[in-house]
Design a protein around this motif. Structure first.
Motif, short mmCIF file in Angstrom:
data_model
loop_
_atom_site.label_atom_id
_atom_site.label_comp_id
_atom_site.label_asym_id
_atom_site.label_seq_id
_atom_site.Cartn_x
_atom_site.Cartn_y
_atom_site.Cartn_z
N THR A 334 -9.78 -16.36 3.89
CA THR A 334 -9.78 -16.37 2.55
C THR A 334 -8.96 -15.18 1.93
O THR A 334 -8.72 -14.41 2.45
CB THR A 334 -11.19 -16.34 1.69
N THR A 335 -8.19 -15.63 0.78
CA THR A 335 -7.27 -14.60 0.01
C THR A 335 -7.91 -13.98 -0.88
O THR A 335 -7.39 -12.96 -1.61
CB THR A 335 -6.35 -15.53 -0.71
N GLU A 336 -9.26 -13.86 -1.14
CA GLU A 336 -10.10 -13.22 -1.96
C GLU A 336 -10.16 -11.64 -1.51
O GLU A 336 -10.63 -10.92 -2.46
CB GLU A 336 -11.47 -13.74 -2.18
N GLU A 337 -10.02 -11.20 -0.46
CA GLU A 337 -9.99 -10.07 0.10
C GLU A 337 -8.79 -9.34 -0.23
O GLU A 337 -8.55 -8.00 0.07
CB GLU A 337 -10.41 -9.80 1.47
N ALA A 338 -7.66 -9.80 -0.75
CA ALA A 338 -6.47 -9.26 -0.89
C ALA A 338 -6.57 -7.88 -2.06
O ALA A 338 -5.97 -6.67 -1.86
CB ALA A 338 -5.31 -10.23 -1.51
N GLU A 339 -7.41 -8.39 -3.12
CA GLU A 339 -7.79 -7.31 -3.99
C GLU A 339 -8.51 -5.93 -3.43
O GLU A 339 -8.19 -4.94 -3.76
CB GLU A 339 -8.42 -7.82 -5.50
N ALA A 340 -9.45 -6.15 -2.72
CA ALA A 340 -10.21 -5.27 -1.96
C ALA A 340 -9.28 -4.50 -0.99
O ALA A 340 -9.41 -3.17 -0.90
CB ALA A 340 -11.19 -6.01 -1.15
N ILE A 341 -8.28 -5.24 -0.38
CA ILE A 341 -7.36 -4.21 0.53
C ILE A 341 -6.51 -3.45 -0.21
O ILE A 341 -6.32 -2.21 0.04
CB ILE A 341 -6.45 -5.12 1.54
N CYS A 342 -6.00 -3.81 -1.33
CA CYS A 342 -5.20 -3.03 -2.28
C CYS A 342 -6.06 -2.12 -2.76
O CYS A 342 -5.50 -0.93 -2.66
CB CYS A 342 -4.86 -3.96 -3.54
N LYS A 343 -7.20 -2.13 -3.11
CA LYS A 343 -7.91 -0.85 -3.63
C LYS A 343 -8.22 0.03 -2.60
O LYS A 343 -8.03 1.39 -2.72
CB LYS A 343 -9.26 -1.29 -4.18
N MET A 344 -8.59 -0.53 -1.41
CA MET A 344 -9.03 0.59 -0.07
C MET A 344 -7.91 1.26 0.28
O MET A 344 -8.13 2.43 0.82
CB MET A 344 -9.23 -0.33 1.22
N ASN A 345 -6.53 0.91 0.00
CA ASN A 345 -5.32 1.69 0.20
C ASN A 345 -4.75 2.52 -0.90
O ASN A 345 -3.67 2.98 -0.63
CB ASN A 345 -4.37 0.93 1.12
N GLY A 346 -5.53 2.37 -1.95
CA GLY A 346 -5.00 3.01 -3.34
C GLY A 346 -3.66 2.43 -3.77
O GLY A 346 -2.76 3.11 -4.02
N LEU A 347 -3.38 1.15 -3.32
CA LEU A 347 -2.14 0.65 -3.93
C LEU A 347 -2.09 0.12 -5.58
O LEU A 347 -2.94 -0.69 -5.90
CB LEU A 347 -1.82 -0.84 -2.93
N THR A 348 -1.14 0.57 -6.27
CA THR A 348 -1.18 0.27 -7.65
C THR A 348 -0.59 -1.17 -7.69
O THR A 348 -0.75 -1.89 -8.65
CB THR A 348 -0.54 1.42 -8.34
N ASP A 349 0.44 -1.48 -6.94
CA ASP A 349 1.23 -2.83 -6.82
C ASP A 349 1.14 -3.26 -5.39
O ASP A 349 1.72 -3.11 -4.59
CB ASP A 349 2.49 -2.79 -7.25
N GLY A 350 0.17 -4.41 -5.40
CA GLY A 350 -0.11 -5.21 -4.02
C GLY A 350 1.14 -5.94 -3.44
O GLY A 350 1.39 -6.06 -2.36
N ASN A 351 2.45 -5.98 -4.30
CA ASN A 351 3.60 -6.36 -3.65
C ASN A 351 4.44 -5.20 -2.88
O ASN A 351 5.43 -5.72 -2.23
CB ASN A 351 4.33 -6.97 -4.72
N LEU A 352 3.97 -4.09 -3.01
CA LEU A 352 5.00 -2.87 -2.51
C LEU A 352 4.06 -2.68 -1.11
O LEU A 352 3.75 -1.60 -1.31
CB LEU A 352 4.94 -1.98 -3.52
#
Length: 362
Positions: A334-352
């Motif tokens: 599922t694509t719903e974990e994308a935001e959680a991956i972003c938070k887990m790694n401290g990413l301010t922009d998920g595209n970077l």
């Protein structure tokens, strides 16, 4: 040392009541993930942290969460069996030995977002301390209500804070929970701060090495001139010795050219590294690995305890064409974990994200 308010925070709602509620970001990420497990049955968790006074204000800091394995619903009544509750408390002691239970969390699908009599009963039986917290989260929407137990009743709070800091205990619990349900991503990554520190030290050492090589070439050239003059003066009238001088000059010239070539290769390696060439970086690292290990062994910062326990199953390396949505779909279906991956790694922009980047997975 007196505890101070967290500096890196994000406010959610209107925070005007007491106690002030602070939720660590990893905990917020984990509670959001529990929503996926509440498809047809309630899901609950115990909240770990501490109740304290900061600068004269009553606060509750939530830095951990442990799932309650089974929450029952019978005729609209929410129940937690004593044995299940004790099992969750034992897990709390294992993963958060220095924290207290400060409340609980519940997702109840198919129910309105209102406080029921059974929820109040559970709280009053188990969480009777002043300012204990109850979080009621919607099963489908990104909506939640925070309650605090004061004046002998659960009172709805206007808002809370999410704060960001290292939380190895919660990371450890999340990783072990993922292993138990059979999710097996790949690769290992070291602490970002430690990695950046080591990269900075390595770059400084390479610059210093280039300076040393330049000095060596200069000294070699000066020595060559002195040798040529000395030999030339002493053998000016001797033809055979002049031939010997010529041979010596050719040998020394080749030596200088070799040193210059070596310096150019070193500079090329450094430039390739700055451009992101992984092969050149690997070659440069092999050339100075011995000297670098000796020079930096006393200044490398320690990697956190949790990262010493990580295995190659806990991380994912970004590949060509990857996005956070594609990574989430690949690993979780599922694509719903994308935001959680972003938070887990401290990413301010998920595209970077970039090829070769190693991501810690929720």
């Amino acid at each position: 040392m007196e505890r101070k308010f967290p500096k890196n925070v994000r406010q959610v709602g209107n925070v005007c009541d007491t106690p002030k509620i602070y939720v660590e970001d990893y905990v917020d990420t984990y509670l959001a993930q529990l929503r996926d497990k509440a498809s047809d049955m309630p899901v609950g968790a115990l909240l770990m942290g501490e109740s304290l006074s900061i600068e004269g204000q009553e606060c509750v800091c939530i830095t951990g969460a442990v799932q309650i394995k089974e929450v029952e619903e019978n005729a609209g009544e929410i129940k937690i069996l004593p044995g299940i509750l004790e099992e969750a408390k034992e897990e709390c002691k294992t993963y958060f030995p220095e924290k207290d239970i400060v409340g609980w969390f519940l997702i109840a699908p198919g129910r309105p977002m209102t406080l029921s009599g059974s929820m109040v009963k559970i709280h009053e039986q188990i969480f009777t301390k002043k300012n204990s917290i109850f979080i009621l989260k919607h099963a489908e929407e990104d909506e939640e209500i925070y309650f605090a137990y004061k004046y002998h009743e659960l009172m709805q709070m206007g808002g809370y804070y999410i704060f960001y800091e290292k939380n190895p205990e919660m990371q450890n619990y999340m990783i072990n929970t993922r292993r138990q349900i059979g999710v097996t991503p790949s690769e290992v990554v070291e602490d970002r701060a430690a990695k950046n520190f080591r990269s900075a030290i390595k770059e400084k050492m390479e610059v210093q090495e280039q300076k040393n090589n330049s000095k060596l070439v200069y000294l070699t050239s000066a020595l060559l001139v002195v040798v040529v003059l000395a030999i030339g003066i002493s053998t000016m009238n001797n033809y055979d010795k002049m031939n010997s001088v010529q041979s010596s000059i050719e040998t020394l010239s080749k030596s200088v050219q070799g040193s210059g070539e070596e310096e150019r290769q070193t500079e090329a390696g450094a430039d390739a590294k700055a451009a992101g060439d992984p092969d050149s970086e690997e070659a440069a690292a092999q050339g100075d690995s011995g000297q670098e290990e000796e020079a930096s062994s006393d200044i490398q910062p320690p990697i956190s305890t949790i990262q010493e326990e990580l295995s190659e199953e806990d991380y994912y390396t970004v590949q060509r064409g990857d996005t956070l949505d594609k990574i989430s779909l690949k690993l979780y279906g599922t694509t719903e974990e994308a935001e959680a991956i972003c938070k887990m790694n401290g990413l301010t922009d998920g595209n970077l994200i970039f090829i070769g980047q190693k991501l810690l997975l929720p």
